[in-house]
Design a protein around this motif. Structure first.
Motif, short mmCIF file in Angstrom:
data_model
loop_
_atom_site.label_atom_id
_atom_site.label_comp_id
_atom_site.label_asym_id
_atom_site.label_seq_id
_atom_site.Cartn_x
_atom_site.Cartn_y
_atom_site.Cartn_z
N ASP A 17 0.82 -1.19 0.00
CA ASP A 17 0.00 0.00 0.00
C ASP A 17 0.86 1.26 0.00
OD1 ASP A 17 -2.44 1.21 -0.12
OD2 ASP A 17 -3.00 0.79 1.94
N GLY A 18 0.23 2.36 -0.31
CA GLY A 18 0.94 3.63 -0.31
C GLY A 18 -0.04 4.77 -0.37
N GLY A 19 0.51 5.97 -0.34
CA GLY A 19 -0.30 7.16 -0.51
C GLY A 19 -0.56 7.39 -1.99
N TYR A 20 -1.49 8.27 -2.28
CA TYR A 20 -1.84 8.52 -3.67
C TYR A 20 -2.20 9.98 -3.87
CZ TYR A 20 -4.06 8.12 -8.21
OH TYR A 20 -4.39 8.27 -9.53
N VAL A 21 -1.58 10.60 -4.87
CA VAL A 21 -1.89 11.98 -5.24
C VAL A 21 -2.98 11.94 -6.30
CG1 VAL A 21 -1.02 14.12 -6.26
CG2 VAL A 21 0.46 12.76 -4.75
N HIS A 22 -4.17 12.44 -5.95
CA HIS A 22 -5.28 12.50 -6.89
C HIS A 22 -5.14 13.67 -7.84
CE1 HIS A 22 -7.73 9.43 -4.94
NE2 HIS A 22 -7.28 9.91 -3.82
N ALA A 23 -4.73 14.81 -7.31
CA ALA A 23 -4.64 16.02 -8.11
C ALA A 23 -3.62 16.97 -7.49
CB ALA A 23 -6.00 16.71 -8.20
N LEU A 24 -2.85 17.58 -8.36
CA LEU A 24 -1.93 18.65 -7.96
C LEU A 24 -2.07 19.72 -9.01
CD1 LEU A 24 0.40 19.91 -6.33
CD2 LEU A 24 1.97 18.57 -7.74
N ALA A 25 -2.42 20.92 -8.60
CA ALA A 25 -2.60 22.01 -9.55
C ALA A 25 -2.01 23.29 -8.97
CB ALA A 25 -4.07 22.22 -9.87
N VAL A 26 -1.31 24.01 -9.80
CA VAL A 26 -0.82 25.34 -9.46
C VAL A 26 -1.54 26.31 -10.38
CG1 VAL A 26 1.19 26.85 -9.32
CG2 VAL A 26 1.42 24.41 -8.74
N PHE A 27 -2.22 27.27 -9.78
CA PHE A 27 -2.97 28.24 -10.56
C PHE A 27 -1.99 29.28 -11.12
CE2 PHE A 27 -5.99 26.83 -7.14
CZ PHE A 27 -6.54 25.83 -7.92
N GLU A 28 -2.40 29.95 -12.17
CA GLU A 28 -1.52 30.83 -12.95
C GLU A 28 -0.69 31.78 -12.07
OE1 GLU A 28 -1.80 34.06 -16.56
OE2 GLU A 28 -3.38 32.56 -16.36
N GLU A 29 -1.30 32.39 -11.09
CA GLU A 29 -0.58 33.36 -10.26
C GLU A 29 0.47 32.70 -9.35
OE1 GLU A 29 -4.67 32.44 -8.61
OE2 GLU A 29 -3.95 33.21 -10.51
N GLY A 30 0.46 31.36 -9.27
CA GLY A 30 1.43 30.64 -8.46
C GLY A 30 2.58 30.05 -9.25
N HIS A 31 2.55 30.18 -10.58
CA HIS A 31 3.60 29.59 -11.42
C HIS A 31 4.96 30.20 -11.10
CE1 HIS A 31 0.66 28.19 -14.81
NE2 HIS A 31 0.45 27.61 -13.65
N GLY A 32 5.98 29.32 -11.08
CA GLY A 32 7.35 29.77 -10.89
C GLY A 32 7.73 30.10 -9.46
N LYS A 33 6.89 29.76 -8.50
CA LYS A 33 7.16 30.08 -7.10
C LYS A 33 7.47 28.84 -6.25
CE LYS A 33 4.30 34.24 -7.06
NZ LYS A 33 3.26 34.96 -6.33
N GLY A 34 7.55 27.67 -6.88
CA GLY A 34 7.81 26.45 -6.13
C GLY A 34 6.58 25.90 -5.41
N VAL A 35 5.41 26.39 -5.78
CA VAL A 35 4.18 25.99 -5.11
C VAL A 35 3.93 24.49 -5.27
CG1 VAL A 35 1.66 26.28 -5.12
CG2 VAL A 35 3.16 28.29 -5.26
N GLY A 36 4.04 23.98 -6.50
CA GLY A 36 3.78 22.56 -6.75
C GLY A 36 4.72 21.66 -5.98
N SER A 37 6.01 21.99 -6.01
CA SER A 37 7.00 21.17 -5.30
C SER A 37 6.73 21.16 -3.80
CB SER A 37 8.41 21.72 -5.53
OG SER A 37 8.74 21.69 -6.88
N GLN A 38 6.39 22.30 -3.25
CA GLN A 38 6.18 22.38 -1.81
C GLN A 38 4.87 21.70 -1.39
OE1 GLN A 38 7.38 26.04 0.18
NE2 GLN A 38 8.42 26.63 -1.72
N LEU A 39 3.83 21.82 -2.20
CA LEU A 39 2.59 21.09 -1.89
C LEU A 39 2.82 19.59 -1.95
CD1 LEU A 39 -0.07 23.24 -3.77
CD2 LEU A 39 -0.03 22.78 -1.31
N LEU A 40 3.53 19.13 -2.97
CA LEU A 40 3.82 17.70 -3.10
C LEU A 40 4.64 17.22 -1.92
CD1 LEU A 40 3.51 15.18 -4.84
CD2 LEU A 40 5.56 15.88 -6.09
N ARG A 41 5.64 17.99 -1.53
CA ARG A 41 6.48 17.61 -0.39
C ARG A 41 5.67 17.55 0.89
NH1 ARG A 41 11.62 17.85 -1.68
NH2 ARG A 41 10.36 17.09 -3.33
N ALA A 42 4.73 18.47 1.09
CA ALA A 42 3.89 18.45 2.29
C ALA A 42 3.05 17.18 2.34
CB ALA A 42 3.00 19.70 2.34
N ALA A 43 2.45 16.80 1.22
CA ALA A 43 1.65 15.57 1.16
C ALA A 43 2.53 14.35 1.41
CB ALA A 43 0.94 15.46 -0.18
N GLU A 44 3.72 14.32 0.82
CA GLU A 44 4.64 13.20 1.04
C GLU A 44 5.04 13.11 2.51
OE1 GLU A 44 6.77 13.43 -3.35
OE2 GLU A 44 7.86 14.16 -1.60
#
Length: 183
Positions: free
Chosen positions: A95-122
């Motif tokens: 078993d393991g965890g599962y990412v259903h959706a990860l989205a960075v909205f336009e105003e968040g592009h280039g700020k590391g938002v996706g990486s940091q959200l993914l790391r928080a879930a991990e």
């Protein structure tokens, strides 16, 4: 700042997801995303909030991936990857965890938002004693494939005609590691 999504934010977040690729291209409307999130009590939703504006969202679960893999048709390739005899019960698949959706909205592009959200879930998943995280990414979504590869996810299986005819989905996996451990 990363925080849990508020209940009153979920409908708006789901509508935004439904307007973005890959959900838009796969014809998965915001209402379907919202229903899935609200119906599954194991799912968690974190957002990146910057001065009251949500710049990104991640929807994940810390456990229960094995059952979901079978529902989506990935049972046989997942069993082969883990060297488990097929057919088998889903509980035989690690078993393991599962990412259903990860989205960075336009105003968040280039700020590391996706990486940091993914790391928080991990990190939340790892703290629960789960050492693997899975996700699916569409073949047409090359940018997401590259992003996940940079985050050390690797493709372990592919499924043609998944989610809709003509679409190939790739199942990716990452072994989660405690930052204090030496591996």
């Amino acid at each position: 700042m990363i925080r849990p999504a508020l209940a009153e934010e979920l409908d708006l977040l789901c509508d935004k997801l439904g307007e973005m690729d890959p959900w838009k291209r796969l014809d998965i409307a915001g209402e379907a995303v919202a229903k899935a999130i609200k119906d599954d009590k194991q799912r968690e939703v974190l957002v990146w909030d910057e001065a009251g504006r949500v710049l990104g969202v991640i929807v994940f679960r810390r456990y229960g991936f094995g059952e979901m893999a079978f529902e989506r048709g990935f049972g046989m390739p997942l069993a082969a990857h883990h060297k488990v005899a097929w057919p088998c019960e889903w509980k035989a698949i690690p078993d393991g965890g599962y990412v259903h959706a990860l989205a960075v909205f336009e105003e968040g592009h280039g700020k590391g938002v996706g990486s940091q959200l993914l790391r928080a879930a991990e990190n939340q998943t790892l703290r629960s004693g789960i050492h693997k995280m899975y996700l699916m990414v569409s073949d047409f979504n090359k940018a997401a494939q590259g992003f996940y590869a940079m985050q050390r996810y690797r493709r372990i299986a592919s499924m043609e005609d998944c989610l809709q005819p003509g679409n190939t989905e790739h199942l990716m996996q990452k072994r989660l590691r405690d930052a204090s451990a030496t591996w």
